[in-house]
Design an enzyme around this catalytic site. Structure first.
Site, PDB file in Angstrom:
ATOM      1  N   SER A  80      76.597  15.414 -19.891  1.00 57.22           N
ATOM      2  CA  SER A  80      75.175  15.562 -20.171  1.00 57.22           C
ATOM      3  C   SER A  80      74.345  14.824 -19.122  1.00 57.22           C
ATOM      4  O   SER A  80      74.526  15.043 -17.929  1.00 57.22           O
ATOM      5  CB  SER A  80      74.885  15.083 -21.596  1.00 57.22           C
ATOM      6  OG  SER A  80      73.666  15.608 -22.067  1.00 57.22           O
ATOM      7  N   ASP A 196      76.540  21.588 -23.973  1.00 59.67           N
ATOM      8  CA  ASP A 196      76.655  20.159 -23.658  1.00 59.67           C
ATOM      9  C   ASP A 196      78.068  19.605 -23.914  1.00 59.67           C
ATOM     10  O   ASP A 196      78.650  19.823 -24.977  1.00 59.67           O
ATOM     11  CB  ASP A 196      75.646  19.394 -24.522  1.00 59.67           C
ATOM     12  CG  ASP A 196      75.357  18.002 -24.018  1.00 59.67           C
ATOM     13  OD1 ASP A 196      76.308  17.219 -23.887  1.00 59.67           O
ATOM     14  OD2 ASP A 196      74.181  17.692 -23.763  1.00 59.67           O
TER      15      ASP A 196
END
Length: 312
Positions: A80, A196
């Protein structure tokens, strides 16, 4: 006269004996100089940067201290926002340039919110802005061209697998690794639908090990789950993501040789107004961890020296 002749004969004999002895003495062989022992190699150190959106500015402080203290970073693995900061650093290997570049980042550079995305898409934002920003700030287009070996971690949305992105487009890898489910649309990349990486592995220590790291310094910015300011659907998605990230970190934390935990729990995931506060938290946490980092490096080198038959 007779005595003088005898004396002369004795002197001649002695001279001959001395001359003969000198001629037959062995010449010593030159001895080779002793070879110095081989140097003990340095460990391959991986920096693993976890996810946490705006809290990721703490990673900049961590990197600044490691660079100032000459702690080597031989590999960067990120999830991320950790992949975003990690890619910027891997591209330039300069903490001051990283700070300058990252501090220009605003919420508008990341989130291209569109009403139509919400109605007919699979997320509030498409993520094209984030990709364009990375391409603008990085000199290199492909991961293979970065100055430090780098990998971003994403999640295969269809099958729930962890996907390690260590080649190809840097911007696409960062985009996929940062695509918070429901907030960003999934990213079609490497033949998969990706979201993610924090969904499955928010601090991917095992990825660094698999890629050959001897020592892992991991940075966890997922602490403090409390949030009493939830007002809309976006807040719900972000808080749910925060909880998910924090829970999957629990089993992974113990795999690091040194875990750095900046105190950024009071910073919400979309609060870009507290960049300096987050960076300072990263600086302080890393300075506190320096003795452990140096001890881990020394212990590894001592173990390596013993394996090589060298005295520490």
């Amino acid at each position: 006269m007779r005595n003088q002749t005898l004396l002369l004969a004795l002197v001649v004999c002695a001279a001959c004996a001395t001359s003969g002895g000198a001629a037959t003495a062995p010449t010593p062989e030159p001895q080779p100089a002793p070879q110095p022992p081989p140097p003990v190699p340095e460990p391959k150190v991986a920096l693993v940067l976890g996810g946490g959106a705006a809290r990721g500015f703490a990673h900049i402080g961590v990197i600044r201290v490691l660079e100032q203290e000459r702690i080597p970073v031989d590999m960067v693995v990120g999830t991320s926002v950790g992949s975003l900061i990690g890619a910027l650093y891997a591209g330039d290997r300069d903490s001051f340039d990283l700070e300058w570049t990252a501090f220009q980042l605003t919420q508008d550079d990341i989130f291209d919110f569109r009403l139509m995305n919400t109605i007919v898409g699979m997320g509030y934002a498409k993520g094209d802005k984030l990709e364009a920003w990375v391409n603008q700030k990085l000199k290199q287009r492909n991961i293979e061209q970065l100055k430090i070996p780098f990998a971003a971690v994403a999640t295969d949305l269809n099958w729930g697998y962890k996907v390690v992105l260590d080649r190809g487009s840097v911007a696409k890898a960062v985009h996929a690794s940062s695509a918070i489910p429901g907030v960003f649309e999934p990213v079609n990349h490497v033949g998969k639908m990706l979201v993610d990486g924090g969904v499955v592995d928010n601090i991917p220590i095992d990825v660094a090990r698999e890629k050959g790291a001897d020592l892992v310094i991991a940075v966890d910015i997922s602490e403090d789950l409390g949030n009493t300011n939830i007002k809309n659907v976006l807040d719900v998605l972000l808080q749910s993501t925060n909880i998910m990230f924090a829970l999957n970190v629990e089993h992974a934390r113990g795999g690091a040789d040194v875990l750095v935990t900046p105190r950024v729990g009071s910073v919400s995931m979309l609060d870009f107004s507290r960049k300096k506060e987050c960076m300072q938290a990263g600086i302080e946490a890393t300075r506190a961890a320096l003795p452990k980092i140096r001890a881990a490096i020394d212990a590894w080198k001592q173990k390596k020296a013993a394996a090589m038959g060298l005295k520490s």
